[in-house]
Design a protein around this motif. Structure first.
Motif, short mmCIF file in Angstrom:
data_model
loop_
_atom_site.label_atom_id
_atom_site.label_comp_id
_atom_site.label_asym_id
_atom_site.label_seq_id
_atom_site.Cartn_x
_atom_site.Cartn_y
_atom_site.Cartn_z
N ASP A 1 9.89 -0.53 10.58
CA ASP A 1 10.14 -0.39 9.03
C ASP A 1 9.95 -1.68 8.76
O ASP A 1 10.53 -2.58 7.96
CB ASP A 1 11.93 -0.74 8.53
CG ASP A 1 12.93 0.56 8.46
OD1 ASP A 1 12.39 1.45 9.22
OD2 ASP A 1 14.14 0.91 9.24
N CYS A 2 8.87 -2.05 8.56
CA CYS A 2 7.86 -3.44 8.22
C CYS A 2 7.63 -3.18 7.50
O CYS A 2 6.73 -2.57 7.06
CB CYS A 2 7.13 -4.04 9.42
SG CYS A 2 8.36 -4.57 10.74
N TRP A 3 6.84 -3.99 5.98
CA TRP A 3 6.52 -3.21 4.92
C TRP A 3 5.17 -4.07 5.22
O TRP A 3 5.60 -5.39 5.66
CB TRP A 3 7.72 -4.38 4.78
CG TRP A 3 8.83 -4.24 4.18
CD1 TRP A 3 9.53 -2.91 3.06
CD2 TRP A 3 9.83 -4.46 4.08
NE1 TRP A 3 10.26 -1.96 3.04
CE2 TRP A 3 11.21 -3.58 4.01
CE3 TRP A 3 10.52 -5.36 4.81
CZ2 TRP A 3 13.00 -3.76 4.15
CZ3 TRP A 3 11.97 -5.15 5.92
CH2 TRP A 3 12.72 -4.82 4.96
N GLY A 4 4.03 -3.53 4.53
CA GLY A 4 3.27 -4.45 4.85
C GLY A 4 2.06 -3.55 5.45
O GLY A 4 0.91 -4.57 5.52
N LEU A 5 2.96 -2.89 6.50
CA LEU A 5 1.82 -2.74 7.26
C LEU A 5 1.05 -1.36 6.98
O LEU A 5 1.56 0.04 7.45
CB LEU A 5 2.51 -2.20 8.86
CG LEU A 5 1.73 -1.81 9.72
CD1 LEU A 5 0.97 -3.65 10.51
CD2 LEU A 5 2.63 -1.41 10.85
N ASP A 6 -0.26 -1.83 6.37
CA ASP A 6 -1.49 -0.59 6.33
C ASP A 6 -2.03 -0.71 7.15
O ASP A 6 -2.50 -1.26 8.20
CB ASP A 6 -1.73 -1.16 4.67
CG ASP A 6 -2.75 -2.83 4.74
OD1 ASP A 6 -2.79 -2.67 6.00
OD2 ASP A 6 -2.77 -2.64 3.51
#
Length: 318
Positions: free
Chosen positions: A214-219
């Motif tokens: 659930d890590c935001w921004g991991l693109d």
């Protein structure tokens, strides 16, 4: 002034209660307390000589002055600032005090703590038995990440609920690395700064296990920086909605030692986009859990060895 007097009174009450507890239970090995002062910590240290695990909530630098007396302490959790509850400050002063006093620490968790390169460096230099470090919702100053390279025996590094990693980690030569690190875990973190994320991966380039939850921004662009970690044998991705099949492929194909993969609830990683290169790679994994979304057609779990050529049948395009 009235607020300060109230706080002092509360500290006295907490300290008195902790002292009574310590006197009545001298064989305590594990203790969690809230709002105690230096005297409260000292009373625990003096009465509970076998104490091994300590959890301090609403902790500040002053309270840590008594920590050196806890000679057998191996596990320590410090909770400083918690948004909406209390705003205690653990800074480089407190981190240096605990580093010099708790040289037998094996596991340390810093929650809502401040500090910088100097405080983390002190922990690395003094706590040479430290094997596990958790950084949660930190308020560290820019450049603190490089201090982790002094933790020469660190095996597990965990970031949890961090709004940022390090906004200005400095030049690569200054950063260093953690030579013994085996596990890197990130839970509910914001990974929006590529320079910061790249520095983290460089610091952990020898890691064997990597977990993102659930890590935001991991693109794709952020994850591509993980290519430098060439010894990864196990990867777990859960709730990483921005990462695509292409982004996953570009990294794991460069990891020649990868043998375990778990992909759960990553909606932009799709069965229909699996290329032959990934199908071939999946067929030789020792462990595979593949459930990127609820519509996934592939088996959710393929465990054990002996997959070989048979495993390839599961991953033909449908």
């Amino acid at each position: 002034m009235r607020f300060a007097r109230i706080v002092c009174c509360l500290w006295r009450l907490f300290d008195r209660g902790v002292k009574m507890l310590a006197c009545g239970c001298p064989n305590l090995r594990k203790l969690a307390v809230t709002g105690v002062s230096e005297l409260g910590v000292l009373s625990v240290a003096e009465e509970c000589l076998t104490l091994q695990e300590l959890e301090l909530h609403m902790c500040n630098d002053d309270a840590l002055r008594g920590i050196a007396a806890c000679t057998n302490l191996q596990v320590l959790r410090l909770v400083g600032n918690v948004d909406g509850l209390y705003g205690s400050v653990v800074s480089d002063i407190g981190l240096t005090i605990l580093a010099q006093g708790c040289k037998r620490l094996v596991k340390l968790e810093l929650y809502g703590c401040e500090g910088s390169f100097d405080g983390i460096k002190a922990i690395g230099q003094c706590c040479q038995m430290l094997e596990e470090l958790s950084i949660c919702d930190h308020r560290m100053e820019a450049g603190w990440l490089a201090g982790l390279s002094y933790c020469e025996n660190l095996k597990t590094l965990r970031f949890q609920s961090c709004k940022r990693i390090d906004p200005s980690p400095g030049p690569d030569d200054y950063l260093g690395c953690c030579p013994a690190l085996e596990r890197l875990l990130l839970q509910k973190c914001q990974l929006r700064d590529k320079k910061s994320v790249r520095a983290m991966f460089m610091l952990c380039e020898g890691v064997r296990e990597m977990v993102f939850q659930d890590c935001w921004g991991l693109d794709n662009e952020m994850f591509s920086s993980a290519s430098c970690c060439r010894r990864v044998a196990s990867l777990s991705l859960e709730g990483c909605s921005l990462l695509t099949t292409e982004g996953l492929e570009s990294v794991i194909l460069s990891w020649k030692e990868l043998e375990s993969l778990r992909v759960v609830s990553c909606k932009n990683i799709k069965d229909s986009e699996i290329p032959p290169s990934l199908s071939t790679l999946f067929s030789v994994f020792k462990e595979l859990k593949w459930r990127p979304d609820t519509k996934s057609l592939r088996p959710s779990s393929l465990l054990g060895t002996g997959m070989g050529k048979k495993g390839g049948k599961f991953f033909k395009r449908m």
